[in-house]
Every structure is written in C-alpha cells, then in structure tokens.
Design a protein around this motif. Structure first.
Motif, PDB file in Angstrom:
ATOM      1  N   GLU A  58      -7.714  -7.378   2.463  1.00 33.22           N
ATOM      2  CA  GLU A  58      -7.439  -6.680   1.210  1.00 33.22           C
ATOM      3  C   GLU A  58      -6.085  -5.980   1.219  1.00 33.22           C
ATOM      4  O   GLU A  58      -5.485  -5.754   0.166  1.00 33.22           O
ATOM      5  CB  GLU A  58      -8.552  -5.667   0.953  1.00 33.22           C
ATOM      6  CG  GLU A  58      -8.526  -5.016  -0.407  1.00 33.22           C
ATOM      7  CD  GLU A  58      -9.734  -4.133  -0.645  1.00 33.22           C
ATOM      8  OE1 GLU A  58      -9.922  -3.701  -1.792  1.00 33.22           O
ATOM      9  OE2 GLU A  58     -10.489  -3.868   0.316  1.00 33.22           O
ATOM     10  N   PHE A  59      -5.583  -5.645   2.407  1.00 32.88           N
ATOM     11  CA  PHE A  59      -4.359  -4.848   2.514  1.00 32.88           C
ATOM     12  C   PHE A  59      -3.166  -5.639   3.052  1.00 32.88           C
ATOM     13  O   PHE A  59      -2.143  -5.044   3.383  1.00 32.88           O
ATOM     14  CB  PHE A  59      -4.611  -3.651   3.439  1.00 32.88           C
ATOM     15  CG  PHE A  59      -5.690  -2.720   2.976  1.00 32.88           C
ATOM     16  CD1 PHE A  59      -5.952  -2.532   1.626  1.00 32.88           C
ATOM     17  CD2 PHE A  59      -6.456  -2.016   3.895  1.00 32.88           C
ATOM     18  CE1 PHE A  59      -6.941  -1.664   1.192  1.00 32.88           C
ATOM     19  CE2 PHE A  59      -7.450  -1.140   3.481  1.00 32.88           C
ATOM     20  CZ  PHE A  59      -7.699  -0.966   2.129  1.00 32.88           C
ATOM     21  N   GLN A  60      -3.264  -6.943   3.125  1.00 30.78           N
ATOM     22  CA  GLN A  60      -2.244  -7.728   3.822  1.00 30.78           C
ATOM     23  C   GLN A  60      -1.020  -8.088   2.977  1.00 30.78           C
ATOM     24  O   GLN A  60      -0.110  -8.744   3.478  1.00 30.78           O
ATOM     25  CB  GLN A  60      -2.865  -9.004   4.375  1.00 30.78           C
ATOM     26  CG  GLN A  60      -3.783  -8.758   5.555  1.00 30.78           C
ATOM     27  CD  GLN A  60      -4.237 -10.042   6.221  1.00 30.78           C
ATOM     28  OE1 GLN A  60      -3.866 -11.147   5.809  1.00 30.78           O
ATOM     29  NE2 GLN A  60      -5.027  -9.915   7.271  1.00 30.78           N
ATOM     30  N   HIS A  61      -0.985  -7.646   1.720  1.00 29.37           N
ATOM     31  CA  HIS A  61       0.128  -8.047   0.855  1.00 29.37           C
ATOM     32  C   HIS A  61       0.918  -6.862   0.307  1.00 29.37           C
ATOM     33  O   HIS A  61       1.775  -7.031  -0.558  1.00 29.37           O
ATOM     34  CB  HIS A  61      -0.396  -8.906  -0.299  1.00 29.37           C
ATOM     35  CG  HIS A  61      -1.208 -10.074   0.152  1.00 29.37           C
ATOM     36  ND1 HIS A  61      -0.657 -11.167   0.794  1.00 29.37           N
ATOM     37  CD2 HIS A  61      -2.544 -10.312   0.098  1.00 29.37           C
ATOM     38  CE1 HIS A  61      -1.609 -12.033   1.102  1.00 29.37           C
ATOM     39  NE2 HIS A  61      -2.759 -11.539   0.691  1.00 29.37           N
ATOM     40  N   GLY A  62       0.633  -5.665   0.813  1.00 30.59           N
ATOM     41  CA  GLY A  62       1.379  -4.499   0.368  1.00 30.59           C
ATOM     42  C   GLY A  62       0.654  -3.713  -0.706  1.00 30.59           C
ATOM     43  O   GLY A  62      -0.501  -4.000  -1.048  1.00 30.59           O
ATOM     44  N   PHE A  63       1.346  -2.720  -1.261  1.00 33.61           N
ATOM     45  CA  PHE A  63       0.725  -1.767  -2.181  1.00 33.61           C
ATOM     46  C   PHE A  63       1.642  -1.459  -3.354  1.00 33.61           C
ATOM     47  O   PHE A  63       2.857  -1.637  -3.284  1.00 33.61           O
ATOM     48  CB  PHE A  63       0.404  -0.463  -1.449  1.00 33.61           C
ATOM     49  CG  PHE A  63      -0.632  -0.603  -0.371  1.00 33.61           C
ATOM     50  CD1 PHE A  63      -1.968  -0.329  -0.623  1.00 33.61           C
ATOM     51  CD2 PHE A  63      -0.279  -1.017   0.914  1.00 33.61           C
ATOM     52  CE1 PHE A  63      -2.921  -0.462   0.373  1.00 33.61           C
ATOM     53  CE2 PHE A  63      -1.215  -1.154   1.915  1.00 33.61           C
ATOM     54  CZ  PHE A  63      -2.547  -0.876   1.636  1.00 33.61           C
ATOM     55  N   ALA A  64       1.015  -0.977  -4.436  1.00 36.55           N
ATOM     56  CA  ALA A  64       1.722  -0.469  -5.603  1.00 36.55           C
ATOM     57  C   ALA A  64       1.197   0.928  -5.901  1.00 36.55           C
ATOM     58  O   ALA A  64       0.090   1.285  -5.483  1.00 36.55           O
ATOM     59  CB  ALA A  64       1.495  -1.386  -6.809  1.00 36.55           C
ATOM     60  N   PRO A  65       1.967   1.744  -6.622  1.00 39.20           N
ATOM     61  CA  PRO A  65       1.463   3.076  -6.999  1.00 39.20           C
ATOM     62  C   PRO A  65       0.214   2.946  -7.874  1.00 39.20           C
ATOM     63  O   PRO A  65       0.046   1.972  -8.611  1.00 39.20           O
ATOM     64  CB  PRO A  65       2.627   3.687  -7.787  1.00 39.20           C
ATOM     65  CG  PRO A  65       3.834   2.894  -7.392  1.00 39.20           C
ATOM     66  CD  PRO A  65       3.342   1.512  -7.094  1.00 39.20           C
TER      67      PRO A  65
END
Length: 290
Positions: free
Chosen positions: A257-264
């Motif tokens: 679920e967290f392998q592609h980065g994040f957005a605000p």
C-alpha cells in the motif's frame, strides 16, 4: 497479582505512553496499526517504514500492533499512539468520533492518491458480470470497511443483485480472510481492496468488477499531536519520489500500500466516505459514527 508481574505491567504501560519519550538520543513516537497478517509478516511489512521515519526525522518510531481495528482506534483515542494506519473504514470512524486528522495518503501504482474496491471470484468461476452473483455465497469484509463492505453493497445493487438476493453472505474480519476463504471454496465471490486483488491474482483470484476510484486510506494523527512531530512525518514521506530509483528501492521494502509514495491529505478529501458511513441503507444511518 505478584509484585514482579505488577512491576512488568507498570513498565509496559509507561513505555506505551504516546507522548514522545526519550529513548537513547531520540524521543520515541508510537505508530499504531491493527493486526492484518501474522505478527512476523506485520513486522516485515511495516518495520522498514519505522526505520525510514527514524532515520529521516528527529524521532524514533516504534510499532504498536493492535489485535483488531477496535483496539487500534482505542490506542489512538487513549493516547497510546500519536499516529496510525487504520483500516479503510476505521479511519473514518476515528475522524468522526475522536477528531483524528488525515496527514498523508498513499499513491497507487499510477502515482495517483486513489484506490478501488474489487469484487473478486475464483479464476475458474463462470461469473462474468455482477448479475451472475445472484443466489451465490458472498464474503464481505468487516462491517466497518469501505472497500470490504460499503462500496460492494452499492456495486451489487447497481449491478442488479440485492444483498438479500445472495444465497449466503458473511462479514469476515479483514481482506486477507476474504481472499483466503474464496480460494478455499467457502464463498463464490467477495469484496476486497484493489491491492489485495492484485496480491492474490497469482493464487487464483480474478477481478469481476472494480468500483469507481476513491481517495486512498490516509495516515491519521491525534488532534493534539505536537506540530513538530506531525510536520516531520509529513516532510519525510512527501519527499519520497517514485520516479527516483533510490526512493523506489527504499519503498520496495514496505507494505504494498505504501510502495509508490504519498500525497498530502485533509479531512475534506473524505466527505464522500463520511456520507457513505452515515447514509441509509448501506451505511450507519442510525448515527453510530456521529
């Protein structure tokens, strides 16, 4: 209770305090998550994220794994953790009942901050469309899951299958349980997060239908989290760029679920999910999440 046991329990309770506490040269921040896999798998999927946050902030992050989503909510409410990764329904409950604040949301494999519910069937199933699920056995996820329960109810109704028209239905504890029950032949179809559909494709699952995209499940924090802690977490996660090979290598060790980065993320991103929780007849119109 023996004195030694009371002493150990007292030490554990002291350690579990969510306010940053000194441990070595860095204050400790507890990061909450509910049990989704075996404890060993949980550690393998989430400890690398703790290590990254520890290396890239002024704090040392420790996992606090709860036995289920309810305990994870209570850990956040009662201050045993400052930040949580909750299920895709529990985070809405945390926002509505305890004032939890979304800070970042994970990106999907296309680099977008969205995800979908998937209705899945065994690969050799004769079902080709939702209408083929009439009088079939269906495994929903938790009653409090958006992709495991709320969205699939809409999808079935829109596809011409009333929930009452299923031969049998059950709500299992999580997405992992749903996928395994279908693969074992206990159910003809079920509903899971898109990431679980992809994960279990190789074992014999096939996607029958996807929902429309909705904003991805955020990391949430207590409303009284010290701003420096919140800002440090947000900065460390938002600086990751999936187009950067070094960053991709770091995230490859994290949960899918967290392998592609994040957005605000902000509370306004989740107005539709909140409406679904409070609507009738598919959500909790009686007000249990208000």
């Amino acid at each position: 209770m023996p004195r030694f046991t009371r002493l150990i329990l007292g030490v554990l309770l002291l350690i579990a305090s969510a306010q940053p506490c000194l441990a070595g040269s860095k204050p400790v921040v507890f990061f909450g998550i509910n049990l989704r896999y075996s404890p060993r798998t949980m550690y393998a999927r989430y400890q690398p994220l703790m290590d990254y946050l520890t290396e890239n902030t002024p704090y040392r992050f420790e996992l606090l794994i709860s036995r289920d989503y309810r305990q994870a909510l209570n850990d956040l409410k009662d201050g045993r953790v400052l930040i949580s990764s909750l299920g895709d329904g529990a985070f809405v409950e945390a926002m509505l009942l305890y004032g939890a604040v979304p800070i970042v949301k994970p990106l999907n494999h296309d680099g977008k901050p969205f995800y979908r519910a998937a209705i899945v069937v065994p690969r050799d199933s004769h079902a080709q469309r939702i209408t083929d699920l009439k009088n079939k056995r269906f495994a929903f996820g938790s009653h409090h899951s958006i992709t495991g329960n709320l969205l699939p109810r809409y999808m079935l109704e829109r596809g011409g299958v009333s929930v009452s028209g299923l031969e049998y239905r059950a709500s299992l504890k999580n997405h992992d349980a749903v996928t395994k029950a279908i693969l074992k032949g206990q159910y003809d179809a079920g509903s899971v997060k898109e990431v679980f559909a992809g994960r279990y494709w190789q074992y014999g699952l096939r996607v029958l239908a996807f929902s429309d995209p909705i904003p991805s499940v955020p990391l949430v924090v207590r409303p009284d989290i010290p701003p420096p802690v919140r800002d440090a977490v947000v900065a460390a996660l938002l600086k990751l760029d999936r187009r950067n090979p070094a960053h991709r290598e770091i995230m490859s060790r994290w949960d899918d679920e967290f392998q592609h980065g994040f957005a605000p993320a902000s509370a306004t991103d989740y107005r539709e999910q909140i409406w679904m929780f409070q609507s009738i007849p598919f959500g909790c119109g009686s007000g249990c999440h208000r």
